[in-house]
Design a protein around this motif. Structure first.
Motif, PDB file in Angstrom:
ATOM      1  N   GLU A  60       0.849  -1.233  -0.001  1.00 54.16           N
ATOM      2  CA  GLU A  60       0.030  -0.031   0.160  1.00 54.16           C
ATOM      3  C   GLU A  60       0.684   1.255  -0.152  1.00 54.16           C
ATOM      4  O   GLU A  60       0.612   2.322  -0.658  1.00 54.16           O
ATOM      5  CB  GLU A  60      -1.005   0.045   1.302  1.00 54.16           C
ATOM      6  CG  GLU A  60      -1.899   1.229   1.176  1.00 54.16           C
ATOM      7  CD  GLU A  60      -3.080   1.042   2.225  1.00 54.16           C
ATOM      8  OE1 GLU A  60      -3.968   1.517   2.111  1.00 54.16           O
ATOM      9  OE2 GLU A  60      -2.585   0.623   3.349  1.00 54.16           O
ATOM     10  N   LYS A  64       0.661   3.771  -3.142  1.00 52.25           N
ATOM     11  CA  LYS A  64       0.364   5.234  -2.964  1.00 52.25           C
ATOM     12  C   LYS A  64       1.536   6.033  -3.304  1.00 52.25           C
ATOM     13  O   LYS A  64       1.166   7.232  -3.774  1.00 52.25           O
ATOM     14  CB  LYS A  64       0.181   5.375  -1.388  1.00 52.25           C
ATOM     15  CG  LYS A  64      -1.150   4.849  -1.087  1.00 52.25           C
ATOM     16  CD  LYS A  64      -1.332   5.370   0.379  1.00 52.25           C
ATOM     17  CE  LYS A  64      -2.855   4.946   0.754  1.00 52.25           C
ATOM     18  NZ  LYS A  64      -3.278   5.021   2.258  1.00 52.25           N
ATOM     19  N   SER A 107       7.280   7.172   3.241  1.00 48.78           N
ATOM     20  CA  SER A 107       6.356   7.063   4.507  1.00 48.78           C
ATOM     21  C   SER A 107       7.175   6.954   5.821  1.00 48.78           C
ATOM     22  O   SER A 107       8.384   7.041   5.854  1.00 48.78           O
ATOM     23  CB  SER A 107       5.713   5.671   4.338  1.00 48.78           C
ATOM     24  OG  SER A 107       5.095   5.455   3.062  1.00 48.78           O
TER      25      SER A 107
END
Length: 116
Positions: A60, A64, A107
């Motif tokens: 994910e 993203k 992230s």
């Protein structure tokens, strides 16, 4: 070709009961739902829940960030195969590896412990 559709007894497709030909091929989700009815499969699946959650979070984060595995690998200074293994949930990645992956995808790593 064997009558079983090309699969021989003992091979994974034969074992899982998906011996149908191409027209009878089931999706991964359909097979998973079928297999969840098997207590041994469910137990093994449940034991891997945390690994699946980590793999899902990694994929994910990468999607993203709109990055390929190769791009993440370059940013981590590792191979695409190593990134693929991380995303497949195989192995036991270190905290340092997870931090490098997070940085490569823009992230941040967050770890939570929840009470049962």
């Amino acid at each position: 070709m064997p009558a079983s559709g090309g699969f021989v007894e003992g091979s994974f497709p034969y074992f899982c009961g998906c011996r149908e030909g191409r027209r009878g091929t089931k999706t991964t989700k359909q097979l998973h739902n079928k297999w969840l009815k098997n207590p041994k499969y469910r137990e093994a699946y449940d034991e891997l829940e945390d690994e699946f959650a980590v793999a899902h979070a990694l994929i994910e984060a990468r999607t993203k960030a709109k990055l390929t595995q190769t791009e993440v690998a370059e940013r981590m200074e590792t191979s695409q195969a190593a990134v693929a293994r991380l995303e497949a949930g195989s192995g036991n990645p270190s905290l340092a590896t997870l931090k490098r992956y997070a940085k490569a995808t823009g992230s941040h790593l967050k770890i939570e412990l929840e009470q049962d």
